[in-house]
Scaffold this active site. Structure first.
Site, short mmCIF file in Angstrom:
data_model
loop_
_atom_site.label_atom_id
_atom_site.label_comp_id
_atom_site.label_asym_id
_atom_site.label_seq_id
_atom_site.Cartn_x
_atom_site.Cartn_y
_atom_site.Cartn_z
N MET A 176 -51.81 49.17 -17.10
CA MET A 176 -50.77 48.74 -16.16
C MET A 176 -50.60 49.72 -15.00
O MET A 176 -49.48 49.98 -14.55
CB MET A 176 -49.42 48.57 -16.90
N ASP A 192 -49.26 34.95 -25.54
CA ASP A 192 -49.08 35.63 -24.26
C ASP A 192 -50.13 35.23 -23.23
O ASP A 192 -51.15 34.63 -23.58
CB ASP A 192 -49.27 37.15 -24.48
N LYS A 202 -45.48 36.71 -20.00
CA LYS A 202 -44.77 37.27 -18.85
C LYS A 202 -45.84 37.88 -17.97
O LYS A 202 -46.68 38.62 -18.43
CB LYS A 202 -43.83 38.41 -19.27
#
Ligand SMILES: C[S@@+](CC[C@H](N)C(=O)[O-])C[C@H]1O[C@@H](n2cnc3c(N)ncnc32)[C@H](O)[C@@H]1O
Length: 258
Positions: free
Chosen positions: A175, A41, A62
């Site tokens: 996040m 990742d 991503k």
């Protein structure tokens, strides 16, 4: 069409740790050394790939606004590589089971009869504050901590934050940087404008940035410091634990010297 020939396909979900490549576990390193394929990742340190000498390395990261693969495509890749080449290591930032979608990958692989092993990692939820000497719990200041997402499946702030904000728990939000004004508003509506809060971006890396303030001041402080993603938000008295400890120590020293 991929020839599915490997006699013992397997998947190891490895937590790469918070960022610093030395914060992976020994078991994680051994899995990388044994890997035939590594799917990694964006939040995993590139140096870790050096352990995977014999493996094919495939980037499946991503990042917001820069989609490389969907989760469904990653699930399919894991299965295809394991069935063709054998041992796949899925290297994920932090811990694979903390907002890492590791569980989904495990379930998908197992549905194809692929043996799965989990190697937990040092999660940013605890390590980012710890590296700033902010304990998520500490005697007398916090008896528990909540780890929440700032971006749920629908892109919203988790509704759990409204509950968490009413408690005395330390609240850690992943996040959530873009939702800082909304987060602040929830606490302000509860009269908690004085509560300490910290934002830690790129924890454990050379470009780490930190903003510390109160609920009422943090938006401006974070703006001035240009804090962006990826960052961890920590809210609670523990953010001031070190200052409180220093005050205590100074008082003790003063007492002894009179
Ligand atoms: C998809 S979640 C993955 C969390 C990961 N599984 C963990 O246990 O740390 C990504 C979020 O983790 C946090 N994060 C991960 N690494 C970080 C770092 N080095 N510094 C600050 N935040 C980090 C940020 O909130 C980021 O948006």
């Amino acid at each position: 069409m991929i020839p599915y020939t490997h006699p013992s396909p397997s998947l190891t979900l490895v937590g790469a740790g918070v960022g610093d490549p030395e914060l992976i576990t020994l078991k994680g390193i051994k899995a990388l050394q044994a890997a035939d394929v590594v799917l990694y990742d964006a939040l995993t340190h590139p140096d870790l790939l050096n352990y995977a000498q014999k493996a094919q390395k495939v980037y499946v990261g991503k990042r917001v606004g820069n989609y490389e693969y969907t989760q469904e495509e990653i699930n399919e890749l894991i299965v295809a590589y394991a069935l063709e080449y054998g041992h796949v290591v899925r290297l994920k930032g932090g811990d694979p089971f903390v907002f890492g979608r590791g569980f989904e990958e495990m379930v998908h692989a197992e549905a194809f009869g692929i043996k799965v092993e989990i190697v937990p990692g040092v999660t940013s939820a605890i390590a980012a504050p710890a590296l700033q000497r902010i304990p998520v719990t500490t005697r007398g200041l916090s008896e528990s901590f909540w780890v929440l997402t700032g971006t749920t499946r629908t892109g919203e702030l988790s509704n759990d934050l409204r509950l968490a904000a009413q408690s005395t728990a330390t609240v850690v939000i992943l996040m959530g940087t873009k939702k800082l004004p909304q987060i602040v508003e929830i606490y302000q509506n509860l009269g908690k404008g004085e509560l300490p809060i910290a934002l830690i971006q790129n924890a454990s890396l050379v470009d780490e940035k930190v903003a510390i303030g109160t609920i009422d001041t943090i938006v401006e402080i974070a703006d001035n410091k240009e804090i962006g993603a990826p960052a961890v938000i920590v809210i609670g008295e523990v953010v001031n634990a070190q200052i409180l400890q220093e005050v205590k120590v100074n008082r003790h020293v003063q007492k002894r010297s009179v």
